[in-house]
Scaffold this motif. Structure first.
Motif, PDB file in Angstrom:
ATOM      1  N   ARG A  12      34.264  32.023  47.222  1.00  0.00           N
ATOM      2  CA  ARG A  12      33.320  31.964  46.102  1.00  0.00           C
ATOM      3  C   ARG A  12      33.806  30.933  45.070  1.00  0.00           C
ATOM      4  NH1 ARG A  12      32.964  32.218  40.764  1.00  0.00           N
ATOM      5  NH2 ARG A  12      34.280  34.060  40.619  1.00  0.00           N
ATOM      6  N   ASP A  13      34.842  31.236  44.308  1.00  0.00           N
ATOM      7  CA  ASP A  13      35.303  30.276  43.295  1.00  0.00           C
ATOM      8  C   ASP A  13      35.863  29.034  44.002  1.00  0.00           C
ATOM      9  OD1 ASP A  13      35.847  29.356  40.707  1.00  0.00           O
ATOM     10  OD2 ASP A  13      36.472  31.327  40.042  1.00  0.00           O
ATOM     11  N   HIS A 201      41.683  37.163  36.399  1.00  0.00           N
ATOM     12  CA  HIS A 201      41.147  36.035  37.170  1.00  0.00           C
ATOM     13  C   HIS A 201      41.488  34.776  36.367  1.00  0.00           C
ATOM     14  CE1 HIS A 201      37.593  34.130  39.378  1.00  0.00           C
ATOM     15  NE2 HIS A 201      37.816  33.264  38.402  1.00  0.00           N
ATOM     16  N   HIS A 203      42.338  30.649  35.722  1.00  0.00           N
ATOM     17  CA  HIS A 203      42.165  29.249  36.156  1.00  0.00           C
ATOM     18  C   HIS A 203      43.371  28.424  35.720  1.00  0.00           C
ATOM     19  CE1 HIS A 203      38.263  29.057  38.166  1.00  0.00           C
ATOM     20  NE2 HIS A 203      38.051  30.200  37.522  1.00  0.00           N
ATOM     21  N   ASN A 237      42.102  27.960  40.912  1.00  0.00           N
ATOM     22  CA  ASN A 237      42.436  29.344  40.518  1.00  0.00           C
ATOM     23  C   ASN A 237      43.922  29.577  40.801  1.00  0.00           C
ATOM     24  OD1 ASN A 237      39.438  29.396  41.143  1.00  0.00           O
ATOM     25  ND2 ASN A 237      39.716  31.500  40.481  1.00  0.00           N
TER      26      ASN A 237
HETATM   27 ZN    ZN Z   1      36.546  31.574  38.051  1.00  0.00          ZN
END
Ligand code: ZN
Ligand code: KIV
Length: 507
Positions: A12-13, A201, A203, A237
């Motif tokens: 996804r990311d 989560h 980055h 990420n």
């Molecule tokens: Zn993200």
């Protein structure tokens, strides 16, 4: 030991990051590998984002077992419906809904006031819970949000039925000591927080995604969201392999462990790099080519006396084989199959046969076939799902005072098609000749070449990315001859373009 859940968002990311475009088969291959890696959650995509995302999530939800499968959804009914439609056949589905909570996002992006944002979040979570037993709520841009507002919105969504609350550092702004304090503050001031899992989560815009995630673990986070090779929006990420190996190597410090089968880490990294066409930097922690290489004499001497002098974890612990065993042209099918099994490959009979056929061709050209060569052959056949055009004949003439010229013959079904072309160099000439045969205009966006092993007879691996109508397609080719590897990579990418065009025209 606390159990830390690993929520993988490579599909996804990671997939959302610039220049990555995986098809459904490729997403399935990665999801199967993530299941072998034993992550707790696979975030398989953002169902409403595109039909391709939806199909990928649905295929993974239908097939992959023993792991939670998740889809992202904005805090609106249409997104949640689409996520649920894609996920409903999963063994353990999870809807992940989010809304931004920082002043800057609420004012300029959402054009909503804080009360409206809380109301939307509560409504979304209630609706998602009416469909699905597991619901995660994320406060987008949490690290630039007011801490008390976060405690308020998290308290409300917990009352509405959220089972996980996620605290994202969306723009990679946090620093570890501050992020750790923030997690502790939220844990101490959010009503009902002990009933749910706390996730983070992070980055990597300032290069601190892993450190921030680990600071969160030290301060009570139960789940870390991360990606293989650290892929993801912008600078990426937090890298899964770094989080997992840090917790494993310093278990006494974190007093925690994950369920991840770390011996599958290297293979996961290679597969993701192969399918996305994103090479791993050589000095990347854990999975970079140099991560276990010792160059200085003093270090080599220490390693020979006792590996622990300069190694805090073993290469074997991430699945890097140290085998000195080499196979050659007299090694039979059985030896190759055994070696692949020892290396942890769980291939079907057809895959073993295809790898073996490639092994024989390679062993004819190369005296010794190493584990790295075998890995490259497996990667080659893993991605060869569609061979519409197959290379039949290639001749190139080049030099410093000749115009580079190529003749290429491709086989399509039973038909042989031949073309010739000149070019700026031999590869350019070959690609132009192939373009004449295939007749689908594409743009060559990336070309990467690397040697799989050392020595004059090393296998060369070429990865190309072509663009057609805004979509990117990655092709790979492996050969002891880099000209041939380049040709195979281009044909592989074009085969994918054609396959996608066929799917589109059939739907
Ligand atoms: Zn993200
Ligand atoms: O970075 C982010 O904020 C996200 C959320 C959707 C979790 O990816």
């Amino acid at each position: 030991m606390r159990k830390i859940r690993i929520f993988d968002t490579t599909l996804r990311d990671g997939e959302q990051s610039a220049g990555i475009n995986l098809n459904v088969d490729e997403k399935l291959m990665i999801a199967r590998q993530l299941a072998r890696l034993n992550v707790d959650v696979i975030e398989a995509g953002f169902a409403i984002a595109s039909p391709g995302d939806f199909a990928g999530i649905q295929a993974i939800a239908r097939e992959v077992r023993g792991v939670t499968v998740c889809s992202l959804a904005r805090a609106v009914k249409g997104d949640i419906d689409r996520a649920w439609e894609a996920l409903r056949e999963a063994e353990n589905p999870l809807i992940h809904t989010f809304i931004a909570t920082s002043d800057i996002h609420m004012k300029y992006k959402l054009k909503k006031d804080p009360d409206q944002v809380v109301a939307m979040a509560v409504e979304a979570v209630k609706y998602a819970r009416s469909l699905c037993p597991n619901v995660e709520f994320s406060a987008e841009d949490a690290t630039r949000s007011d801490w008390d507002f976060l405690c308020r919105i998290f308290g409300e969504v917990i009352k509405a039925g959220a089972t996980v609350i996620n605290i994202p550092d969306t723009v990679g702004y946090a620093i570890p000591s501050e992020f750790g304090k923030m997690i502790r503050y939220i844990k101490e001031n959010t009503p009902g927080i002990d009933k749910v899992l706390v996730s983070v989560h992070c980055h990597n815009d300032l290069g601190m995604a892993v450190s921030n995630s680990l600071a969160a673990v030290e301060n009570g986070a139960d789940q870390v969201e991360c990606t293989i090779n650290g892929l993801g929006e912008r600078a990426g990420n937090a890298a899964l392999e770094e989080i997992v190996m840090a917790i494993k190597t310093r278990a006494e410090h974190f007093r925690a462990e994950t369920r991840v089968h770390t011996e599958q880490i290297y293979r996961s990294s290679v597969l993701v790099s192969t399918l996305t066409g994103k090479p791993v930097q050589h000095n990347k922690a854990i999975v970079g080519a140099n991560a276990f290489a010792h160059e200085s004499g003093i270090h080599q001497d220490g390693i020979l006396k006792n590996r622990m002098t300069y190694e805090i974890m073993t290469p074997e612990s991430i699945g890097l084989s140290q085998s000195q065993l080499v196979l050659g042209k007299h090694s039979g099918r059985h030896a190759v199959k055994n070696r692949l099994e020892e290396m942890g490959y769980n291939l079907s009979e057809a895959e073993i046969e295809r790898t073996y056929q490639r092994f024989i061709e390679l062993a004819d050209k190369k005296k010794e076939v190493t584990d790295s060569d075998l890995e490259a052959l497996v990667r080659g056949q893993v991605v060869d799902t569609t061979e519409l055009y197959v290379l039949d004949y290639l001749h190139v003439s080049t030099g410093n005072s000749t115009i580079p010229t190529a003749t290429v013959r491709l086989k399509k079904d039973e038909e042989l098609i031949q073309e010739a072309s000149c070019g700026d160099g031999p590869i350019d000439a070959i690609y132009k000749a192939i373009d004449r045969i295939v007749q689908i205009p594409v743009e060559l966006a990336e070309y990467n070449i690397k040697a799989v092993t050392s020595g004059q007879d090393a296998l060369g691996e070429v990865v190309v990315k072509v663009k057609q109508n805004g979509n990117a397609y990655v092709g790979r080719g492996v050969s002891t001859d880099i000209i041939e590897a380049s040709t195979l990579a281009y044909i592989h990418a074009l085969n994918k373009v054609i396959q996608n065009l066929k799917i589109k025209s059939a739907s």
